[in-house]
Design a protein around this motif. Structure first.
Motif, short mmCIF file in Angstrom:
data_model
loop_
_atom_site.label_atom_id
_atom_site.label_comp_id
_atom_site.label_asym_id
_atom_site.label_seq_id
_atom_site.Cartn_x
_atom_site.Cartn_y
_atom_site.Cartn_z
N HIS A 98 0.82 -1.27 -0.11
CA HIS A 98 -0.09 -0.09 0.13
C HIS A 98 1.01 1.25 0.03
CE1 HIS A 98 -3.36 -2.80 1.00
NE2 HIS A 98 -4.15 -1.73 0.81
N VAL A 99 2.12 1.30 0.41
CA VAL A 99 2.74 2.45 0.56
C VAL A 99 4.22 2.40 -0.08
CG1 VAL A 99 3.93 3.84 2.21
CG2 VAL A 99 1.89 2.83 2.87
N ARG A 100 5.17 1.69 0.11
CA ARG A 100 6.27 1.67 -0.66
C ARG A 100 6.43 1.17 -2.16
NH1 ARG A 100 10.65 -1.71 2.66
NH2 ARG A 100 12.01 -1.36 0.89
N ASP A 101 5.32 0.24 -2.23
CA ASP A 101 5.47 -0.30 -3.72
C ASP A 101 4.12 0.05 -4.65
OD1 ASP A 101 7.58 -1.86 -2.72
OD2 ASP A 101 6.70 -3.78 -2.33
N VAL A 111 -2.03 7.42 2.53
CA VAL A 111 -2.69 6.10 3.08
C VAL A 111 -2.11 5.76 4.53
CG1 VAL A 111 -2.53 3.68 2.62
CG2 VAL A 111 -2.63 5.11 0.73
N LYS A 112 -2.90 5.39 5.43
CA LYS A 112 -2.64 4.97 6.77
C LYS A 112 -2.39 3.40 6.92
CE LYS A 112 -6.55 6.93 7.46
NZ LYS A 112 -7.87 7.44 8.08
N ALA A 113 -1.11 3.06 6.61
CA ALA A 113 -0.86 1.70 6.44
C ALA A 113 -0.22 1.12 7.78
CB ALA A 113 0.30 1.64 5.31
N SER A 114 -0.01 1.68 8.57
CA SER A 114 0.90 1.34 9.77
C SER A 114 -0.12 0.02 10.50
CB SER A 114 0.92 2.40 11.01
OG SER A 114 -0.25 3.11 11.20
N GLY A 115 -1.42 0.14 10.42
CA GLY A 115 -2.12 -1.08 11.00
C GLY A 115 -2.08 -2.38 9.92
N LEU A 116 -1.84 -2.33 8.86
CA LEU A 116 -1.69 -3.49 7.95
C LEU A 116 -0.62 -4.51 8.01
CD1 LEU A 116 -2.15 -1.50 4.39
CD2 LEU A 116 -4.09 -2.91 5.69
#
Ligand code: ZN
Length: 136
Positions: A98-101, A111-116
């Motif tokens: 969701h973030v780096r790629d 995007v708030k991806a910390s909970g993924l």
């Protein structure tokens, strides 16, 4: 830095998340959704009128197999109008997906991806629910 090369076979499917503002750009999102369904064999997800999970705005999801990418993604590049679209891989690492790629079409959102999860079974596409009748 001597990280192992990741093989593209890690990518099970792709998602496109089409963001909109319920007050101002929902009609544009509806039109794009129809145009996608007319042209591509994909699974169109339901409307999320408010932010859910890592997604910062209202959106709907398009899940598609890797062989659909070379036609659908350029179509979205040319036809997104003012909408922001997140294109992401689905591998075992949803946070990276969701973030780096990730790829963005239009304005990039946060995007708030910390909970993924960073490991686990990748998302599956599910059965396509479109019946394309037009060429892209
Ligand atoms: Zn997704």
């Amino acid at each position: 830095m001597n990280k192992a090369v990741r093989a593209i076979g890690e990518i099970v499917i792709y998602h496109a998340h089409i963001y909109y503002d319920p007050e101002t750009t929902r009609a544009a999102a509806e039109q794009l959704r129809v145009r996608i369904g007319e042209r591509f064999k994909v699974r169109l997800g339901r409307w999320h009128e408010v932010s859910v999970g890592p997604h910062p705005q209202a959106m709907f999801q398009v899940a598609f197999e890797t062989e659909v990418f070379p036609a659908l993604v350029p179509f979205l590049m040319l036809n997104h109008g003012d909408l922001s679209i997140l294109i992401h891989t689905n591998t075992a690492d949803q946070q990276r997906d969701h973030v780096r790629d990730a790829l963005w079409i239009g304005a990039k959102l946060q995007v708030k991806a910390s909970g993924l999860p960073t490991e686990g079974p990748p998302n599956e596409a599910g059965e396509p629910n479109t019946t394309p009748t037009l060429a892209a």
